[in-house]
Design an enzyme around this catalytic site. Structure first.
Site, mmCIF file in Angstrom:
data_model
loop_
_atom_site.group_PDB
_atom_site.id
_atom_site.type_symbol
_atom_site.label_atom_id
_atom_site.label_comp_id
_atom_site.label_asym_id
_atom_site.label_seq_id
_atom_site.Cartn_x
_atom_site.Cartn_y
_atom_site.Cartn_z
ATOM 1 N N ARG A 73 -11.778 6.809 -0.472
ATOM 2 C CA ARG A 73 -11.711 7.092 -1.903
ATOM 3 C C ARG A 73 -10.703 6.232 -2.651
ATOM 4 O O ARG A 73 -10.785 6.103 -3.871
ATOM 5 C CB ARG A 73 -11.515 8.584 -2.123
ATOM 6 C CG ARG A 73 -12.795 9.347 -1.727
ATOM 7 C CD ARG A 73 -12.672 10.846 -1.851
ATOM 8 N NE ARG A 73 -11.752 11.426 -0.912
ATOM 9 C CZ ARG A 73 -12.060 11.824 0.325
ATOM 10 N NH1 ARG A 73 -13.275 11.689 0.769
ATOM 11 N NH2 ARG A 73 -11.142 12.355 1.112
ATOM 12 N N GLU A 110 -3.018 15.334 12.992
ATOM 13 C CA GLU A 110 -2.664 16.658 13.499
ATOM 14 C C GLU A 110 -3.006 16.771 14.988
ATOM 15 O O GLU A 110 -2.232 17.278 15.774
ATOM 16 C CB GLU A 110 -3.394 17.731 12.694
ATOM 17 C CG GLU A 110 -2.944 19.137 13.024
ATOM 18 C CD GLU A 110 -3.595 20.175 12.146
ATOM 19 O OE1 GLU A 110 -3.376 21.367 12.410
ATOM 20 O OE2 GLU A 110 -4.337 19.811 11.212
#
Length: 169
Positions: A73, A110
């Protein structure tokens, strides 16, 4: 006390309109995630234009020669900003997406690791860069982009994102 930038944003009537054009989708892509969907911002030509204008107003005249957009994006917001401020656009991509010789920077997720890549020779030592993405959460991707550009001698002016998830570490 709020910084000057925060005070300016609070006073700018475009900010709430841009914010309201971003759709929040609960539990996407998995339970507990509040997904910030910019596609609705892109459908609102006034809000999208105002978003680009705010960035251009901030960065025009700062002698920025590179706008580095983070996949995917950052590719939406980066090119119009780059054109408006007279800078080149450099895509920062995930592994194996750029043809030719690349340099890469690994970063932690993560659960696991990923890499960011950029073409060799896309930037030169001493250039001044703006890094752009749609959203900052933990800052891992932006940090990797900073390290990658700094490794080749580029000065980072700022990182800019449309959305900040301020509740995350």
């Amino acid at each position: 006390m709020a910084s000057q930038d925060e005070q300016q944003q609070e006073q700018d009537p475009r900010i709430p309109k841009i914010s309201s054009a971003i759709r929040v989708i609960p539990n996407f892509p998995k339970p507990g995630i509040m997904f910030q969907d910019i596609t609705t911002l892109l459908l609102d030509t006034k809000a999208f234009s105002d978003t680009i204008d705010l960035f251009v107003e901030r960065y025009k005249g700062q002698n920025i020669s590179v706008v580095a957009g983070i996949e995917a994006r950052g590719f939406i917001f980066g090119p119009p900003i780059a054109l408006a401020i007279g800078a080149k656009f450099v895509p920062m991509r995930k592994p194996n997406k750029l043809p030719g010789e690349v340099i890469s920077e690994e970063y932690s997720l993560e659960y696991g690791k990923d890499k960011m890549e950029m073409h060799v020779g896309a930037v030169q030592a001493g250039e001044r860069a703006l890094i752009i993405d749609d959203l900052v959460a933990t800052g891992g991707t932006l940090s990797a982009a900073i390290r990658l550009l700094e490794r080749v001698g580029v000065h980072i002016v700022e990182c800019a994102c449309v959305i900040e998830l301020s509740g995350l570490k």
